[in-house]
Design a protein around this motif. Structure first.
Motif, short mmCIF file in Angstrom:
data_model
loop_
_atom_site.label_atom_id
_atom_site.label_comp_id
_atom_site.label_asym_id
_atom_site.label_seq_id
_atom_site.Cartn_x
_atom_site.Cartn_y
_atom_site.Cartn_z
N SER A 177 0.82 -1.21 0.00
CA SER A 177 0.00 0.00 0.00
C SER A 177 0.85 1.26 0.00
CB SER A 177 -0.92 0.01 1.23
OG SER A 177 -0.16 -0.02 2.43
N GLN A 178 2.18 1.09 0.02
CA GLN A 178 3.09 2.23 -0.01
C GLN A 178 4.25 1.93 -0.95
OE1 GLN A 178 3.89 4.22 3.95
NE2 GLN A 178 3.01 2.30 4.73
N VAL A 179 4.79 2.98 -1.54
CA VAL A 179 5.98 2.86 -2.38
C VAL A 179 6.99 3.90 -1.90
CG1 VAL A 179 6.90 2.83 -4.73
CG2 VAL A 179 4.50 2.23 -4.34
N CYS A 180 8.23 3.47 -1.75
CA CYS A 180 9.28 4.35 -1.24
C CYS A 180 10.55 4.08 -2.04
CB CYS A 180 9.50 4.07 0.25
SG CYS A 180 10.97 4.84 0.96
N GLY A 181 11.36 5.11 -2.26
CA GLY A 181 12.61 4.86 -2.96
C GLY A 181 13.32 6.14 -3.32
N ARG A 182 14.33 5.99 -4.13
CA ARG A 182 15.05 7.16 -4.65
C ARG A 182 15.56 6.86 -6.04
NH1 ARG A 182 20.93 7.40 -2.72
NH2 ARG A 182 21.38 5.32 -1.87
N VAL A 234 2.67 7.29 -9.57
CA VAL A 234 3.35 7.16 -8.28
C VAL A 234 4.20 8.40 -8.02
CG1 VAL A 234 5.04 5.84 -6.95
CG2 VAL A 234 3.36 4.64 -8.38
N TRP A 235 5.14 8.70 -8.93
CA TRP A 235 6.01 9.86 -8.74
C TRP A 235 6.58 10.29 -10.08
CZ3 TRP A 235 5.73 11.41 -3.80
CH2 TRP A 235 6.49 12.52 -3.40
N SER A 312 10.30 18.30 0.94
CA SER A 312 10.34 17.32 2.03
C SER A 312 10.69 15.93 1.51
CB SER A 312 8.99 17.28 2.75
OG SER A 312 8.98 16.27 3.74
N GLY A 313 11.60 15.27 2.21
CA GLY A 313 11.92 13.88 1.91
C GLY A 313 13.13 13.66 1.03
N LEU A 314 13.53 14.67 0.24
CA LEU A 314 14.65 14.47 -0.68
C LEU A 314 15.85 13.82 0.02
CD1 LEU A 314 14.75 17.76 -2.81
CD2 LEU A 314 14.65 15.44 -3.70
N PRO A 315 16.49 12.86 -0.61
CA PRO A 315 16.26 12.34 -1.97
C PRO A 315 15.24 11.20 -2.05
CG PRO A 315 18.20 11.31 -1.07
CD PRO A 315 17.72 12.27 -0.02
N TRP A 316 14.58 10.89 -0.93
CA TRP A 316 13.62 9.78 -0.91
C TRP A 316 12.22 10.26 -1.22
CZ3 TRP A 316 15.16 4.77 -0.29
CH2 TRP A 316 16.47 4.56 0.18
N PHE A 317 11.53 9.55 -2.10
CA PHE A 317 10.11 9.81 -2.35
C PHE A 317 9.30 8.79 -1.57
CE2 PHE A 317 10.92 6.49 -5.48
CZ PHE A 317 9.75 5.74 -5.45
N HIS A 318 8.08 9.15 -1.25
CA HIS A 318 7.20 8.24 -0.51
C HIS A 318 5.77 8.48 -0.95
CE1 HIS A 318 5.06 7.12 3.49
NE2 HIS A 318 5.18 6.04 2.71
N LYS A 319 5.12 7.42 -1.40
CA LYS A 319 3.74 7.53 -1.88
C LYS A 319 2.87 6.54 -1.12
CE LYS A 319 0.47 8.85 -4.85
NZ LYS A 319 0.72 8.93 -6.28
N ASP A 320 1.84 7.07 -0.44
CA ASP A 320 0.84 6.24 0.22
C ASP A 320 -0.32 6.07 -0.76
OD1 ASP A 320 -1.11 5.06 1.81
OD2 ASP A 320 -0.53 6.17 3.60
N LEU A 321 -0.59 4.84 -1.15
CA LEU A 321 -1.58 4.58 -2.20
C LEU A 321 -3.02 4.62 -1.68
CD1 LEU A 321 0.19 1.59 -3.98
CD2 LEU A 321 0.48 4.04 -4.39
N ASN A 322 -3.18 4.57 -0.37
CA ASN A 322 -4.52 4.54 0.25
C ASN A 322 -5.34 3.32 -0.16
OD1 ASN A 322 -4.19 7.09 1.58
ND2 ASN A 322 -4.51 8.09 -0.41
#
Length: 353
Positions: A177-182, A234-235, A312-322
C-alpha cells in the motif's frame, strides 16, 4: 546373505549418519533396541553401529518413521515462506537488513530493508535496483548507455522524435500500500521540464499539446514512475533546463523555481508528487551530458532552485496509495523531443514496497 559392514570414523560422523538414515529408510538397517550388536550374523541383513551412535540412531529412526507415514498420508506440510519483508519484520522484529528467501508467484532471494525508511520501520521489500557506478552493471534492455568522465547512465534509445523507454518491476504477488525509494538521473542537453508545448512567443499556456498531458504520453522530460495497467501515477522526476536564471518566461524551468511562470502543472495527475531539478548552470549544448550535478538529490541547487531542493523527503520519495495492490511498478525515461536535443538518463534507483 552376506553381512553388510562399514567402518565408522569420528571425522565422518555426519556422512555416516546420513548414510544410516537412508539405509534405515529402505529397510536395510534395523535398530530395535539400544543394545546394538557389534557384528552382524550370516542370516541377518542388517548393519551394526557402535554404542556411541545409538541415541542418534534412535532419533533418526523416529524421523524416518514420521517421514514414511507422512509420505503416505501427507500429514506434514512444509513451512510456508514469508510473503514479504514486512511479514518477516512482524514475526522477527530484530531481523537485520539483507537478503531473505521470500515466497510469492516466484520464490526468490530478495533484499529487505529492515531499518526506518520513509517514516516506517515495518520492513520494506525491494522490487527494483540499479547502480551504474558498478562497472559490471548493464542498462535495462532497450536503454542507451551514456558515459562521460567515469559516470554511466541509461537513457532513451536513439530517437528523432519524443519517446519513453520503459522497464517494469513485478511485485511477485506481494501486496503493498506504499511505495518508497530514490532515483538519480542526469541532464542531457536541454530538457524542458513539464511544459506541454513549444515556445514561439505565445502567452504562457495558450499553445498546449493535449497529447502531452496524459499519463501514457511523454508528458515529462525526466522519469515517470507508475504502477499497473492502466497506469496510475506514483512519482515524477522532472529535469528543468536551467538552474541559475529564468529564460523563455520560465516555462521550461522547474515549476518550483523562483520567478517561474509555470505555476500551473497541466498534468493534473501529478499533484505534488514530484521532484524537480536542473543540472545546468551554463549555456546548453546539443548532444552534451551534464554529469557533474546529479538530479533529485537536494544538492548543488542553483540560485532559482533553492525552493525545489527544500522539498520534504529528498532524496527519498514516498507515496501512500490509500489502497492495497499487487501491481507491477514501471519506470519510464521520457522526453518530448529527439534524444540529441534532450534526455534524462538514469544512473541509480532503488524502489521498495
Amino acid at each position: 546373505n552376506k553381512p553388510i559392514r562399514f567402518t565408522v570414523k569420528m571425522s565422518g560422523k555426519l556422512s555416516i549418519l546420513f548414510a544410516f538414515f537412508y539405509l534405515y529408510s529402505i529397510g536395510i538397517v534395523k535398530t530395535e533396541n539400544t543394545n546394538v550388536p557389534s557384528t552382524a550374523t550370516e542370516n541377518d541383513n542388517t548393519c551394526a553401529l557402535p554404542d556411541q551412535y545409538t541415541s542418534l540412531v534412535q532419533s533418526l529412526q523416529e524421523c524416518a518413521n514420521a517421514l514414511k507415514h507422512c509420505h503416505k498420508s501427507q500429514c506434514i506440510q512444509p513451512c510456508p515462506l514469508p510473503s514479504s519483508c514486512k511479514e518477516i519484520k512482524e514475526n522477527c522484529p530484530d531481523s537485520p537488513s539483507g537478503y531473505y528467501h521470500i515466497g510469492g508467484k516466484k520464490p526468490s532471494y530478495i533484499y529487505c530493508n529492515m531499518e526506518e525508511l520513509c517514516g516506517s520501520n515495518e520492513g520494506w521489500t525491494r522490487v527494483a535496483y540499479l547502480d551504474m557506478s558498478d562497472q559490471s552493471e548493464e542498462c535495462p534492455t532497450g536503454f542507451r548507455l551514456l558515459e562521460s568522465n567515469g559516470v554511466r547512465a541509461c537513457g532513451r534509445a536513439d530517437s528523432s522524435v519524443g519517446s519513453c523507454q520503459s522497464v517494469q518491476f513485478p511485485s511477485n504477488g506481494i501486496s503493498y500500500s506504499q511505495v518508497c525509494g530514490r532515483v538519480v538521473g542526469y541532464q542531457y542537453s536541454s530538457p524542458d521540464a513539464l511544459y506541454p508545448g513549444r515556445y514561439e512567443g505565445e502567452e504562457y499556456g495558450t499553445v498546449i499539446d493535449a497529447s502531452r498531458t496524459t499519463i501514457n504520453s511523454y508528458y515529462v522530460d525526466g522519469i515517470s514512475l507508475t504502477r499497473g495497467s492502466p497506469r496510475q501515477h506514483v512519482w515524477t522526476f522532472v529535469a528543468g533546463v536551467y538552474e541559475h536564471e529564468i529564460r523563455w518566461n520560465g516555462r521550461y524551468q522547474c515549476p518550483c523555481s523562483v520567478g517561474n511562470e509555470q505555476l500551473h502543472i497541466f498534468q493534473s495527475f501529478i499533484g505534488n508528487d514530484y521532484f524537480c531539478e536542473s543540472g545546468l548552470n551554463e549555456q546548453w549544448i546539443a548532444n552534451t551530458p551534464y554529469f557533474s550535478d546529479p538530479l533529485w538529490d537536494g544538492k548543488q541547487c542553483g540560485a532559482i532552485e533553492q525552493e525545489c531542493c527544500k522539498t520534504s523527503g529528498l532524496p527519498w520519495f514516498h507515496k501512500d496509495l490509500n489502497s492495497t495492490t499487487t501491481d507491477y511498478i514501471e519506470l519510464r525515461v521520457c522526453g518530448d523531443e529527439r534524444t540529441s536535443n534532450e534526455d534524462v538518463p538514469v544512473n541509480y534507483y532503488e524502489i521498495y514496497v
